[in-house]
Design a protein around this motif. Structure first.
Motif, PDB file in Angstrom:
ATOM      1  N   MET A 204       0.725  -1.257   0.101  1.00  0.00           N
ATOM      2  CA  MET A 204       0.024   0.029   0.104  1.00  0.00           C
ATOM      3  C   MET A 204       0.896   1.130   0.039  1.00  0.00           C
ATOM      4  SD  MET A 204      -3.292  -1.367  -0.123  1.00  0.00           S
ATOM      5  CE  MET A 204      -4.295  -0.042   0.482  1.00  0.00           C
ATOM      6  N   LEU A 205       1.890   1.256  -0.575  1.00  0.00           N
ATOM      7  CA  LEU A 205       2.856   2.437  -0.657  1.00  0.00           C
ATOM      8  C   LEU A 205       2.801   3.056  -2.272  1.00  0.00           C
ATOM      9  CD1 LEU A 205       6.224   0.825   0.770  1.00  0.00           C
ATOM     10  CD2 LEU A 205       4.584   2.332   1.739  1.00  0.00           C
ATOM     11  N   ASP A 206       1.987   4.301  -2.210  1.00  0.00           N
ATOM     12  CA  ASP A 206       1.972   4.842  -3.469  1.00  0.00           C
ATOM     13  C   ASP A 206       3.125   5.516  -3.960  1.00  0.00           C
ATOM     14  OD1 ASP A 206       1.855   6.939  -1.626  1.00  0.00           O
ATOM     15  OD2 ASP A 206       0.056   7.846  -2.453  1.00  0.00           O
ATOM     16  N   ARG A 207       4.175   5.889  -2.964  1.00  0.00           N
ATOM     17  CA  ARG A 207       5.463   6.233  -3.449  1.00  0.00           C
ATOM     18  C   ARG A 207       6.615   5.810  -2.202  1.00  0.00           C
ATOM     19  NH1 ARG A 207       7.148  11.028  -0.521  1.00  0.00           N
ATOM     20  NH2 ARG A 207       5.726  11.614   1.065  1.00  0.00           N
ATOM     21  N   VAL A 208       7.579   5.694  -2.666  1.00  0.00           N
ATOM     22  CA  VAL A 208       8.785   5.553  -1.676  1.00  0.00           C
ATOM     23  C   VAL A 208      10.098   6.382  -1.583  1.00  0.00           C
ATOM     24  CG1 VAL A 208      10.303   3.496  -1.348  1.00  0.00           C
ATOM     25  CG2 VAL A 208       8.048   3.061  -2.078  1.00  0.00           C
ATOM     26  N   ARG A 209      10.391   6.904  -0.516  1.00  0.00           N
ATOM     27  CA  ARG A 209      11.203   7.843  -0.659  1.00  0.00           C
ATOM     28  C   ARG A 209      12.731   7.082  -0.601  1.00  0.00           C
ATOM     29  NH1 ARG A 209       9.473  10.419   4.926  1.00  0.00           N
ATOM     30  NH2 ARG A 209       9.031   8.543   5.223  1.00  0.00           N
ATOM     31  N   GLY A 210      13.599   7.681  -1.063  1.00  0.00           N
ATOM     32  CA  GLY A 210      14.924   7.264  -1.321  1.00  0.00           C
ATOM     33  C   GLY A 210      15.766   7.556  -0.069  1.00  0.00           C
ATOM     34  N   PHE A 211      16.852   7.020   0.074  1.00  0.00           N
ATOM     35  CA  PHE A 211      17.549   7.288   1.139  1.00  0.00           C
ATOM     36  C   PHE A 211      18.081   8.514   1.053  1.00  0.00           C
ATOM     37  CE2 PHE A 211      18.049   2.668   1.356  1.00  0.00           C
ATOM     38  CZ  PHE A 211      17.596   2.321   2.432  1.00  0.00           C
ATOM     39  N   ASP A 212      18.136   9.269  -0.052  1.00  0.00           N
ATOM     40  CA  ASP A 212      19.019  10.531  -0.178  1.00  0.00           C
ATOM     41  C   ASP A 212      18.092  11.743   0.091  1.00  0.00           C
ATOM     42  OD1 ASP A 212      17.305  10.216  -2.468  1.00  0.00           O
ATOM     43  OD2 ASP A 212      18.931  10.814  -3.749  1.00  0.00           O
ATOM     44  N   ARG A 213      16.674  11.478   0.494  1.00  0.00           N
ATOM     45  CA  ARG A 213      15.677  12.398   0.752  1.00  0.00           C
ATOM     46  C   ARG A 213      16.089  12.766   2.245  1.00  0.00           C
ATOM     47  NH1 ARG A 213      10.762  12.448  -1.649  1.00  0.00           N
ATOM     48  NH2 ARG A 213      10.349  13.942  -0.252  1.00  0.00           N
ATOM     49  N   GLU A 214      15.670  14.223   2.391  1.00  0.00           N
ATOM     50  CA  GLU A 214      15.822  14.708   3.960  1.00  0.00           C
ATOM     51  C   GLU A 214      14.612  14.445   4.785  1.00  0.00           C
ATOM     52  OE1 GLU A 214      18.059  17.275   5.149  1.00  0.00           O
ATOM     53  OE2 GLU A 214      19.382  16.388   3.721  1.00  0.00           O
ATOM     54  N   GLN A 215      15.009  14.348   5.967  1.00  0.00           N
ATOM     55  CA  GLN A 215      14.007  13.779   6.830  1.00  0.00           C
ATOM     56  C   GLN A 215      12.994  15.096   7.271  1.00  0.00           C
ATOM     57  OE1 GLN A 215      15.390  12.073  10.768  1.00  0.00           O
ATOM     58  NE2 GLN A 215      17.335  11.570   9.599  1.00  0.00           N
ATOM     59  N   PRO A 216      11.700  14.654   7.396  1.00  0.00           N
ATOM     60  CA  PRO A 216      10.765  15.848   7.786  1.00  0.00           C
ATOM     61  C   PRO A 216      11.096  16.243   9.063  1.00  0.00           C
ATOM     62  CG  PRO A 216       9.904  13.943   7.707  1.00  0.00           C
ATOM     63  CD  PRO A 216      11.001  13.710   7.157  1.00  0.00           C
ATOM     64  N   ILE A 217      11.974  17.080   9.131  1.00  0.00           N
ATOM     65  CA  ILE A 217      12.727  17.703  10.697  1.00  0.00           C
ATOM     66  C   ILE A 217      11.265  18.426  11.405  1.00  0.00           C
ATOM     67  CG2 ILE A 217      14.320  18.744  11.942  1.00  0.00           C
ATOM     68  CD1 ILE A 217      16.221  17.813  10.069  1.00  0.00           C
ATOM     69  N   HIS A 218      11.239  18.072  12.613  1.00  0.00           N
ATOM     70  CA  HIS A 218      10.311  18.743  13.596  1.00  0.00           C
ATOM     71  C   HIS A 218       8.784  18.395  13.173  1.00  0.00           C
ATOM     72  CE1 HIS A 218      13.872  20.607  15.168  1.00  0.00           C
ATOM     73  NE2 HIS A 218      14.082  21.350  14.055  1.00  0.00           N
ATOM     74  N   GLN A 219       7.919  18.745  14.392  1.00  0.00           N
ATOM     75  CA  GLN A 219       6.481  18.555  13.785  1.00  0.00           C
ATOM     76  C   GLN A 219       5.972  19.244  12.631  1.00  0.00           C
ATOM     77  OE1 GLN A 219       4.030  18.842  17.314  1.00  0.00           O
ATOM     78  NE2 GLN A 219       5.870  18.384  18.685  1.00  0.00           N
ATOM     79  N   GLU A 220       6.727  20.685  12.478  1.00  0.00           N
ATOM     80  CA  GLU A 220       6.089  21.584  11.407  1.00  0.00           C
ATOM     81  C   GLU A 220       6.556  21.029  10.008  1.00  0.00           C
ATOM     82  OE1 GLU A 220      10.393  22.394  11.863  1.00  0.00           O
ATOM     83  OE2 GLU A 220       8.791  22.025  13.310  1.00  0.00           O
ATOM     84  N   GLN A 221       7.578  20.474   9.659  1.00  0.00           N
ATOM     85  CA  GLN A 221       7.911  20.267   8.552  1.00  0.00           C
ATOM     86  C   GLN A 221       7.454  19.138   7.641  1.00  0.00           C
ATOM     87  OE1 GLN A 221      12.445  20.374   7.931  1.00  0.00           O
ATOM     88  NE2 GLN A 221      12.367  22.292   9.101  1.00  0.00           N
ATOM     89  N   GLY A 222       6.993  19.282   6.518  1.00  0.00           N
ATOM     90  CA  GLY A 222       6.283  18.272   5.695  1.00  0.00           C
ATOM     91  C   GLY A 222       5.210  17.729   6.364  1.00  0.00           C
ATOM     92  N   ASN A 223       4.354  18.548   7.025  1.00  0.00           N
ATOM     93  CA  ASN A 223       3.341  17.957   7.829  1.00  0.00           C
ATOM     94  C   ASN A 223       2.171  18.929   7.386  1.00  0.00           C
ATOM     95  OD1 ASN A 223       1.332  17.499   9.849  1.00  0.00           O
ATOM     96  ND2 ASN A 223       2.728  17.254  11.515  1.00  0.00           N
ATOM     97  N   THR A 224       1.178  17.926   6.725  1.00  0.00           N
ATOM     98  CA  THR A 224      -0.033  18.910   6.101  1.00  0.00           C
ATOM     99  C   THR A 224      -1.198  18.975   7.049  1.00  0.00           C
ATOM    100  OG1 THR A 224      -0.806  16.751   5.123  1.00  0.00           O
ATOM    101  CG2 THR A 224       0.538  17.888   3.717  1.00  0.00           C
ATOM    102  N   PHE A 225      -0.925  18.425   8.211  1.00  0.00           N
ATOM    103  CA  PHE A 225      -2.126  18.559   9.139  1.00  0.00           C
ATOM    104  C   PHE A 225      -2.293  19.800   9.872  1.00  0.00           C
ATOM    105  CE2 PHE A 225      -0.759  13.972   8.678  1.00  0.00           C
ATOM    106  CZ  PHE A 225      -2.077  13.551   8.363  1.00  0.00           C
ATOM    107  N   LEU A 226      -1.074  20.422   9.852  1.00  0.00           N
ATOM    108  CA  LEU A 226      -0.847  21.841  10.665  1.00  0.00           C
ATOM    109  C   LEU A 226      -1.063  23.292   9.674  1.00  0.00           C
ATOM    110  CD1 LEU A 226       1.814  20.719  13.134  1.00  0.00           C
ATOM    111  CD2 LEU A 226      -0.544  20.267  13.716  1.00  0.00           C
TER     112      LEU A 226
END
Length: 328
Positions: A204-226
């Motif tokens: 059930m993975l529609d996309r798979v991030r590679g190891f070279d991607r940056e982590q979504p650091i802290h609660q605020e980054q990359g978070n569409t819920f806030l």
């Protein structure tokens, strides 16, 4: 990635009977309070990789420095003894978890390196490896929440914030929620595109991030819920734990009124800015108490408290125990 060369060489049969699956043997190292999320992610990916193709089979076993039944307080895993330098498999995976201790598996990691066999260190295992090596092991990464803790006990400024980093036969990885994607990436190198697509669909993975991607650091980054201002507020709070800002300074930097920020925190988090800020500092302090040997005074100062008494009072109110009780 060079990390996968040995796995591919093992997994891709050359002079063997194509009708006979070639075994790829993996060793999963577990210790007390291992990460259930990482364990289930790895084993699920291996099971499905076996289902989508007939050319080889991933086989895995659990080992530990304390063999027998290993508990993470929710489930039990039966682990075989890890004998130094003996019975090495094609790949070693060390799971993270609250009880992860490098002394239990470092010799096995070195033995794997000597034989040019790949090693994967998830989350807490990557953190423990960094503590042991200290220098000369970069590039390396771990879960972003552990990086500030590492920097409190030494100079780890060169730690990467990518999801994964590879050097000298070792892949350090953020683990935790990324574990299923990491496990997918590990085995997908041995699959053809159609098999990868089928495996991703079954997981059930529609996309798979590679190891070279940056982590979504802290609660605020990359978070569409806030909402935007809330993301900015949480980012500033995370960045200023050692020297907390007044809420008025916080709102001024964000560009909203104190009343607007209070309303956002109440609606989205059912909390206030001040309570959330305090809890972030307490969580950082708790991590430092459990994972470092820093004095309680140094921890209090690093987390924005005036001293140990104010930190102890806040600890009792929030966690029901004192810092001293937590460390015992």
């Amino acid at each position: 990635m060079a990390f996968f060369d040995n796995l591919r060489a093992t997994a891709m049969p050359s002079d063997t009977d194509p009708a006979t699956p070639v075994p790829v043997r993996l060793e999963i190292f577990v210790q007390s309070r291992f990460s259930q999320l990482e364990l289930s992610s790895v084993t699920a990916a291996l099971e499905i990789a076996n289902d989508v193709q007939p050319r080889f089979r991933f086989e895995w076993s659990f080992v530990s420095d304390t063999p027998g039944l290993i508990s993470n307080r929710n489930i039990l895993v039966r682990a075989e003894p890890a004998i130094d330098g003996e019975l090495l498999k094609d790949c070693l995976i060390v799971l993270g978890g609250a009880g992860c201790v490098a002394e239990g598996w470092m010799r096995r990691v070195r033995a794997m390196q000597i034989q040019s066999r790949p090693v994967v260190l998830f989350s807490d295992a990557a953190t423990e490896y960094a503590k042991q090596k200290k220098t000369g092991f970069y590039p390396a990464t771990t879960h972003w929440r552990d990086i500030p803790i590492l920097n409190e006990i030494g100079d780890f400024a060169d730690m990467s914030t990518q999801l994964g980093e590879y050097t000298t036969g070792i892949l350090t990885c953020a683990g935790r929620g990324f574990a299923i994607e990491a496990a997918f990436n590990l085995v997908a190198e041995c699959l053809n595109p159609q098999e990868r697509a089928e495996m991703a669909s079954l997981l059930m993975l529609d996309r798979v991030r590679g190891f070279d991607r940056e982590q979504p650091i802290h609660q605020e980054q990359g978070n569409t819920f806030l909402e935007g201002p809330l993301q900015k507020a949480l980012q500033l709070m995370e960045e200023t734990i050692e020297a907390p800002l007044q809420i008025s300074e916080l709102t001024q930097q964000i560009g909203v009124s104190p009343r607007q920020l209070e309303r956002l925190f109440k609606i989205q988090l059912n909390s206030s800015p001040a309570k959330t800020y305090k809890m972030l500092r307490l969580k950082r302090a708790r991590s430092l108490i459990l994972e470092t040997r820093m004095s309680l005074l140094d921890i209090a100062i690093a987390c924005g408290f005036s001293g140990t008494s104010s930190m102890s009072k806040a600890f009792r109110q929030s966690f029901g125990v004192s810092p001293n009780q937590l460390r015992k």
